[in-house]
Design a protein around this motif. Structure first.
Motif, PDB file in Angstrom:
ATOM      1  N   GLN A 154      11.403  40.029  15.642  1.00 15.97           N
ATOM      2  CA  GLN A 154      12.907  40.191  15.990  1.00 15.97           C
ATOM      3  C   GLN A 154      13.712  39.612  14.476  1.00 15.97           C
ATOM      4  OE1 GLN A 154      10.946  37.914  18.290  1.00 15.97           O
ATOM      5  NE2 GLN A 154      10.703  40.078  19.128  1.00 15.97           N
ATOM      6  N   LEU A 179      17.349  41.270  15.091  1.00 15.14           N
ATOM      7  CA  LEU A 179      17.973  41.763  16.179  1.00 15.14           C
ATOM      8  C   LEU A 179      18.921  40.368  16.771  1.00 15.14           C
ATOM      9  CD1 LEU A 179      14.884  43.523  17.746  1.00 15.14           C
ATOM     10  CD2 LEU A 179      17.049  44.620  16.987  1.00 15.14           C
ATOM     11  N   ASN A 231       9.452  53.158  22.890  1.00 15.39           N
ATOM     12  CA  ASN A 231       9.479  53.121  21.464  1.00 15.39           C
ATOM     13  C   ASN A 231      10.179  54.482  20.930  1.00 15.39           C
ATOM     14  OD1 ASN A 231       6.910  51.287  20.423  1.00 15.39           O
ATOM     15  ND2 ASN A 231       6.235  52.442  22.429  1.00 15.39           N
ATOM     16  N   ILE A 246      11.888  51.074  16.759  1.00 14.08           N
ATOM     17  CA  ILE A 246      12.584  49.890  17.487  1.00 14.08           C
ATOM     18  C   ILE A 246      11.491  50.072  18.953  1.00 14.08           C
ATOM     19  CG2 ILE A 246      14.397  49.006  19.080  1.00 14.08           C
ATOM     20  CD1 ILE A 246      14.903  48.690  16.335  1.00 14.08           C
ATOM     21  N   HIS A 248      11.162  48.419  23.024  1.00 16.83           N
ATOM     22  CA  HIS A 248      11.780  47.724  24.292  1.00 16.83           C
ATOM     23  C   HIS A 248      10.425  47.485  25.076  1.00 16.83           C
ATOM     24  CE1 HIS A 248      14.028  46.157  27.307  1.00 16.83           C
ATOM     25  NE2 HIS A 248      13.553  47.012  28.266  1.00 16.83           N
ATOM     26  N   ASN A 276      12.587  42.961  22.726  1.00 12.52           N
ATOM     27  CA  ASN A 276      12.868  43.835  21.760  1.00 12.52           C
ATOM     28  C   ASN A 276      12.369  43.456  20.294  1.00 12.52           C
ATOM     29  OD1 ASN A 276      14.446  45.805  23.543  1.00 12.52           O
ATOM     30  ND2 ASN A 276      15.998  44.039  23.243  1.00 12.52           N
ATOM     31  N   ILE A 335      11.915  44.901  16.274  1.00 19.63           N
ATOM     32  CA  ILE A 335      11.900  46.012  15.141  1.00 19.63           C
ATOM     33  C   ILE A 335      10.507  46.145  14.856  1.00 19.63           C
ATOM     34  CG2 ILE A 335      12.646  46.278  12.668  1.00 19.63           C
ATOM     35  CD1 ILE A 335      14.747  44.152  13.225  1.00 19.63           C
TER      36      ILE A 335
END
Length: 200
Positions: free
Chosen positions: A33, A48, A151, A172, A174, A188, A190
């Motif tokens: 994150q 994020l 992704n 990124i 999710h 989420n 990175i």
């Protein structure tokens, strides 16, 4: 004569990876994150906007097949079976220094859109993938168990020897469960992964 000319023209157009249609490889990396998670501090230089901690280490196999190829552009269908390890806190303001550890496993299916440059030495791509996953443990905002991993990545491939390529891919990710169970606020990350593949 016309048949010979047409055949040469068709093969001449197909220069992406010298006409090799398949690729198989291995990718590893991290998901986080904020950048401080990697360095073991609280630096939010790259971050994020989150109030949770969920760090991942990726271990992914990758297999792809070209479904459309032009001279300098291609589309690939890819599959990524994976086993990932995780480190997380259930509650965001837990002051203890101990982290819980867990794992994920699953399969992503997606598409990769590639632009060839430098005469097959270098290519850039965008990748979209999604698929079912299982997570053994997650922060408070997301139920564990069955999830979907979605992704979006941008990457670069560089040939280092004949049909062997190195791959670097920021992106990124999710994960959530499509409202099968609550809570389902999602997580989420990175992501930054790197690896190798062979084209054949």
């Amino acid at each position: 004569m016309n048949t010979f000319f047409t055949a040469n023209l068709l093969f001449g157009q197909d220069t992406l990876f010298s006409g090799r249609k398949y690729k198989i490889g291995f990718v590893t990396g991290v998901g986080f994150q904020y950048i401080g998670q990697l360095a073991g501090n609280s630096s939010h230089f790259i971050s994020l906007n989150t109030d949770y901690y969920y760090q991942i280490k990726f271990y992914q196999l990758q297999y792809s097949i070209a479904i459309s190829r032009k001279k300098n552009f291609g589309i690939e269908l890819l599959a990524q079976p994976q086993y990932n390890t995780t480190k997380y806190k259930i509650y965001p303001h837990d002051d203890t220094k101990d982290y819980l550890t867990g794992y994920e496993y699953g399969l992503n299916i997606g598409f990769l859109f590639r632009k060839n440059v430098a005469n097959n030495l270098l290519s850039f791509y965008m990748m979209l993938s999604s698929g079912p996953h299982y997570a053994s443990g997650t922060p408070h905002r997301q139920s564990n168990g069955f999830l979907f991993s979605n992704n979006l990545c941008a990457g670069i491939d560089l040939r280092i020897y004949k049909a062997l390529y190195v791959d670097v891919r920021p992106g990124i990710r999710h994960i959530s469960n499509a409202k099968f169970r609550i809570p389902n606020a999602g997580l989420n990350d990175i992501t930054l992964t790197e690896g190798f593949f062979v084209a054949f």
